[in-house]
Design a protein around this motif. Structure first.
Motif, PDB file in Angstrom:
ATOM      1  N   LEU A   1       0.818  -1.194   0.000  1.00  0.00           N
ATOM      2  CA  LEU A   1       0.000   0.000   0.000  1.00  0.00           C
ATOM      3  C   LEU A   1       0.859   1.253   0.000  1.00  0.00           C
ATOM      4  CD1 LEU A   1      -2.662  -1.063   2.631  1.00  0.00           C
ATOM      5  CD2 LEU A   1      -2.748  -1.295   0.165  1.00  0.00           C
ATOM      6  N   SER A   2       0.436   2.238  -0.798  1.00  0.00           N
ATOM      7  CA  SER A   2       1.123   3.519  -0.842  1.00  0.00           C
ATOM      8  C   SER A   2       0.151   4.550  -1.371  1.00  0.00           C
ATOM      9  CB  SER A   2       2.341   3.444  -1.760  1.00  0.00           C
ATOM     10  OG  SER A   2       2.824   4.743  -2.027  1.00  0.00           O
ATOM     11  N   PRO A   3       0.188   5.778  -0.851  1.00  0.00           N
ATOM     12  CA  PRO A   3      -0.697   6.814  -1.397  1.00  0.00           C
ATOM     13  C   PRO A   3      -0.415   7.124  -2.863  1.00  0.00           C
ATOM     14  CG  PRO A   3       0.207   7.476   0.734  1.00  0.00           C
ATOM     15  CD  PRO A   3       0.946   6.256   0.310  1.00  0.00           C
ATOM     16  N   GLN A   4       0.816   6.822  -3.331  1.00  0.00           N
ATOM     17  CA  GLN A   4       1.191   7.190  -4.682  1.00  0.00           C
ATOM     18  C   GLN A   4       1.305   5.986  -5.628  1.00  0.00           C
ATOM     19  OE1 GLN A   4       1.453  10.311  -5.816  1.00  0.00           O
ATOM     20  NE2 GLN A   4       0.836  11.037  -3.795  1.00  0.00           N
ATOM     21  N   GLU A   5       1.972   4.928  -5.201  1.00  0.00           N
ATOM     22  CA  GLU A   5       2.269   3.835  -6.121  1.00  0.00           C
ATOM     23  C   GLU A   5       1.910   2.482  -5.514  1.00  0.00           C
ATOM     24  OE1 GLU A   5       6.297   3.963  -7.355  1.00  0.00           O
ATOM     25  OE2 GLU A   5       6.146   5.942  -8.280  1.00  0.00           O
ATOM     26  N   PHE A   6       1.457   1.602  -6.385  1.00  0.00           N
ATOM     27  CA  PHE A   6       1.177   0.223  -5.989  1.00  0.00           C
ATOM     28  C   PHE A   6       1.854  -0.694  -6.985  1.00  0.00           C
ATOM     29  CE2 PHE A   6      -1.461  -3.506  -7.019  1.00  0.00           C
ATOM     30  CZ  PHE A   6      -1.310  -4.213  -5.845  1.00  0.00           C
ATOM     31  N   ALA A   7       2.681  -1.617  -6.501  1.00  0.00           N
ATOM     32  CA  ALA A   7       3.376  -2.553  -7.379  1.00  0.00           C
ATOM     33  C   ALA A   7       3.248  -3.948  -6.815  1.00  0.00           C
ATOM     34  CB  ALA A   7       4.846  -2.171  -7.512  1.00  0.00           C
ATOM     35  N   PHE A   8       2.869  -4.879  -7.671  1.00  0.00           N
ATOM     36  CA  PHE A   8       2.749  -6.277  -7.273  1.00  0.00           C
ATOM     37  C   PHE A   8       3.368  -7.131  -8.360  1.00  0.00           C
ATOM     38  CE2 PHE A   8      -0.350 -10.064  -7.121  1.00  0.00           C
ATOM     39  CZ  PHE A   8       0.568 -10.829  -6.417  1.00  0.00           C
ATOM     40  N   MET A   9       4.451  -7.827  -8.006  1.00  0.00           N
ATOM     41  CA  MET A   9       5.110  -8.704  -8.963  1.00  0.00           C
ATOM     42  C   MET A   9       5.139 -10.114  -8.409  1.00  0.00           C
ATOM     43  SD  MET A   9       8.259  -6.453 -10.505  1.00  0.00           S
ATOM     44  CE  MET A   9       8.982  -6.133  -8.905  1.00  0.00           C
ATOM     45  N   HIS A  10       4.697 -11.076  -9.203  1.00  0.00           N
ATOM     46  CA  HIS A  10       4.734 -12.478  -8.839  1.00  0.00           C
ATOM     47  C   HIS A  10       6.098 -13.002  -9.238  1.00  0.00           C
ATOM     48  CE1 HIS A  10       3.661 -16.578  -8.213  1.00  0.00           C
ATOM     49  NE2 HIS A  10       2.363 -16.347  -8.116  1.00  0.00           N
ATOM     50  N   LEU A  11       6.947 -13.334  -8.280  1.00  0.00           N
ATOM     51  CA  LEU A  11       8.324 -13.702  -8.579  1.00  0.00           C
ATOM     52  C   LEU A  11       8.504 -15.197  -8.802  1.00  0.00           C
ATOM     53  CD1 LEU A  11      10.181 -11.405  -6.038  1.00  0.00           C
ATOM     54  CD2 LEU A  11       9.508 -10.959  -8.394  1.00  0.00           C
ATOM     55  N   LEU A  12       7.455 -15.975  -8.633  1.00  0.00           N
ATOM     56  CA  LEU A  12       7.556 -17.404  -8.856  1.00  0.00           C
ATOM     57  C   LEU A  12       7.444 -17.699 -10.352  1.00  0.00           C
ATOM     58  CD1 LEU A  12       5.262 -18.696  -5.988  1.00  0.00           C
ATOM     59  CD2 LEU A  12       7.727 -18.403  -5.962  1.00  0.00           C
ATOM     60  N   ASP A  13       8.058 -18.775 -10.784  1.00  0.00           N
ATOM     61  CA  ASP A  13       7.969 -19.177 -12.176  1.00  0.00           C
ATOM     62  C   ASP A  13       6.566 -19.674 -12.489  1.00  0.00           C
ATOM     63  OD1 ASP A  13      10.619 -18.601 -12.617  1.00  0.00           O
ATOM     64  OD2 ASP A  13      11.293 -20.633 -12.116  1.00  0.00           O
ATOM     65  N   ALA A  14       6.017 -19.205 -13.606  1.00  0.00           N
ATOM     66  CA  ALA A  14       4.694 -19.656 -14.032  1.00  0.00           C
ATOM     67  C   ALA A  14       4.804 -21.065 -14.604  1.00  0.00           C
ATOM     68  CB  ALA A  14       4.133 -18.710 -15.082  1.00  0.00           C
ATOM     69  N   GLN A  15       3.952 -21.961 -14.109  1.00  0.00           N
ATOM     70  CA  GLN A  15       3.973 -23.338 -14.573  1.00  0.00           C
ATOM     71  C   GLN A  15       2.569 -23.747 -14.972  1.00  0.00           C
ATOM     72  OE1 GLN A  15       5.706 -25.730 -11.498  1.00  0.00           O
ATOM     73  NE2 GLN A  15       7.741 -24.836 -11.737  1.00  0.00           N
ATOM     74  N   GLY A  16       2.454 -24.446 -16.127  1.00  0.00           N
ATOM     75  CA  GLY A  16       1.164 -24.942 -16.565  1.00  0.00           C
ATOM     76  C   GLY A  16       0.277 -23.841 -17.105  1.00  0.00           C
ATOM     77  N   THR A  17      -0.959 -24.217 -17.394  1.00  0.00           N
ATOM     78  CA  THR A  17      -1.929 -23.282 -17.968  1.00  0.00           C
ATOM     79  C   THR A  17      -3.096 -23.016 -17.037  1.00  0.00           C
ATOM     80  OG1 THR A  17      -3.042 -25.130 -19.090  1.00  0.00           O
ATOM     81  CG2 THR A  17      -1.324 -23.968 -20.320  1.00  0.00           C
ATOM     82  N   GLN A  18      -3.039 -23.529 -15.826  1.00  0.00           N
ATOM     83  CA  GLN A  18      -4.116 -23.312 -14.870  1.00  0.00           C
ATOM     84  C   GLN A  18      -4.025 -21.908 -14.290  1.00  0.00           C
ATOM     85  OE1 GLN A  18      -6.304 -25.921 -15.643  1.00  0.00           O
ATOM     86  NE2 GLN A  18      -6.791 -25.709 -13.495  1.00  0.00           N
TER      87      GLN A  18
END
Length: 433
Positions: free
Chosen positions: A60-77
């Motif tokens: 949370l931030s009054p100015q910026e919001f950043a969310f990065m998923h750092l895990l490797d994407a696996q499969g199509t689910q």
């Protein structure tokens, strides 16, 4: 420095600190599903690896919001997740994979100026944009989605979209838009509607699933449109600074075509051109993978379609190397191949009123190629320059230069330049000053 303790029964938690927060629990948090963080975070990747059920991490931030998923994407689910609202945030960046935001929570992004989405899917992008009254910049680099692309915004000025695969329709209504970059892969029946009257910069790339047939044996693989400054060089392979000129704010049409005997669906090329945001092209950049086929008849058909788009001043043709057989011999088409039909193309012409410059790279010295050069010269009555690049494997380049020189004698008003790689082998200077 603070540390987040481990608790195997936590399902949701908030952690706020002004210190550097080390997210390294002693053991896994098997039940944790939601985590809200407010502070400086270190080693978030290690923490996420120890939270197998974690669905959402927000900072949370009054100015910026950043969310990065750092895990490797696996499969199509894909995991379905609710997208929360951030009413005070001016910039949102979400970079996750295998996540689908299926529901928007109540509220408005009343101060949001920039929105960047990568890897994820948002089922209802149109509703999200309706809740962003001040949004100026939107970048969407989504995963595969069969949903339509629908962007309606009164404030948007920059839109970057792609690569977006298997979409079925595009509808963009943006009265303030100045920059548009899109890369889309879809079949030939995609619906396209774009209204952006103030558009200044365009980069549009359209890839076709199945490579539909447009002319005889010729299949269309990619179609691109750009609006940009186009550099014209004094020489094809040896440009000099004193010979460079600029054409400002011109539309460049790129076509990537391949000759093939496969029977794919047919595409009405004239209708496909009409789907573009601009139909008056200053430059046509044509890539042809010939596979040993003749291309003069195809050029005539292209000219017939583009004749109504009379602004074309420059034609660039890049003849790509043909596939070779196991014996190393260049593949050739069969006798009476439809690539050379109708045979009367050699005696026909289409008036290309504004065409001034032609560059062809990859000439191999076939008779049909010299016929194609003559066709272009007949169609372009005001042509000023013809530049020809011989393929590197051409052994009889003296024969090629002799044939082109003979052609040049019939068109004394045209400046002819013929190159082998890195070397000018023929310059037939124009008789007109």
């Amino acid at each position: 420095m603070g540390k987040l303790p481990g608790c195997d029964k936590w399902r949701a938690t908030f952690w706020g600190t002004t210190e550097l927060l080390m997210l390294q629990p002693v053991r896994e948090l098997p039940a944790l599903e939601r985590l809200t963080l407010n502070g400086n975070i270190a080693d978030l990747g290690t923490f996420l690896n120890r939270c197998p059920r974690l669905r959402l991490v927000t900072r949370l931030s009054p100015q910026e919001f950043a969310f990065m998923h750092l895990l490797d994407a696996q499969g199509t689910q894909y995991t379905n997740v609710d997208l929360p609202c951030f009413p005070r945030t001016t910039s949102v960046k979400i970079d996750v994979h295998n996540i689908c935001f299926t529901r928007l929570l109540d509220g408005e992004f009343s101060k949001l100026d920039r929105l960047s989405l990568t890897g994820c899917i948002i089922n209802d992008l149109g509703t999200l944009l309706s809740r962003c009254p001040r949004l100026r910049v939107l970048k969407v680099m989504t995963a595969m989605s069969r949903h339509d692309i629908k962007v309606h915004s009164a404030s948007l000025q920059e839109l970057v979209f792609g690569p977006h695969t298997e979409c079925r329709g595009i509808e963009i209504v943006t009265p303030m838009l100045k920059l548009l970059k899109m890369e889309v892969q879809a079949d030939k029946d995609i619906r396209v509607f774009i209204s952006a009257p103030l558009l200044e910069m365009v980069s549009w790339r359209r890839s076709y699933t199945g490579s539909p047939i447009v002319f005889g044996v010729w299949h269309l693989r990619n179609l691109s449109l750009e609006r940009r400054q186009f550099l014209r060089d004094k020489h094809l392979q040896n440009p000099s600074s004193d010979g460079q000129r600029m054409l400002a704010n011109n539309h460049v049409l790129f076509l990537d075509m391949c000759a093939s005997d496969s029977s794919d669906a047919e595409l009405d090329f004239a209708q496909e051109i009409q789907k573009n945001m601009a139909t008056d092209f200053s430059v046509l950049n044509l890539s042809l993978k010939t596979m040993g086929h003749a291309y003069g008849a195809t050029l005539l058909q292209l000219f017939s379609v583009l004749q109504v788009h009379s602004a074309m001043k420059i034609l660039k043709v890049n003849l790509l190397m043909s596939k070779k057989s196991g014996s190393g011999v260049t593949q050739a088409c069969s006798e009476n191949c439809p690539c050379d039909s109708p045979k009367i193309w050699r005696s026909q012409s289409i008036c290309m009123t504004h065409l001034e410059e032609v560059e062809i790279k990859g000439i191999k010295g076939e008779d049909h190629e010299f016929d194609a050069l003559k066709l272009i010269l007949k169609c372009a009555l005001l042509l000023k320059r013809m530049t020809v690049g011989l393929e590197i494997s051409v052994k009889s380049y003296r024969y090629c230069t002799k044939e082109i020189n003979n052609i040049s004698l019939e068109y004394p008003s045209v400046d002819f330049h013929v190159y082998r790689p890195g070397t000018l082998v023929l310059h037939a200077r124009s008789s007109c000053t």
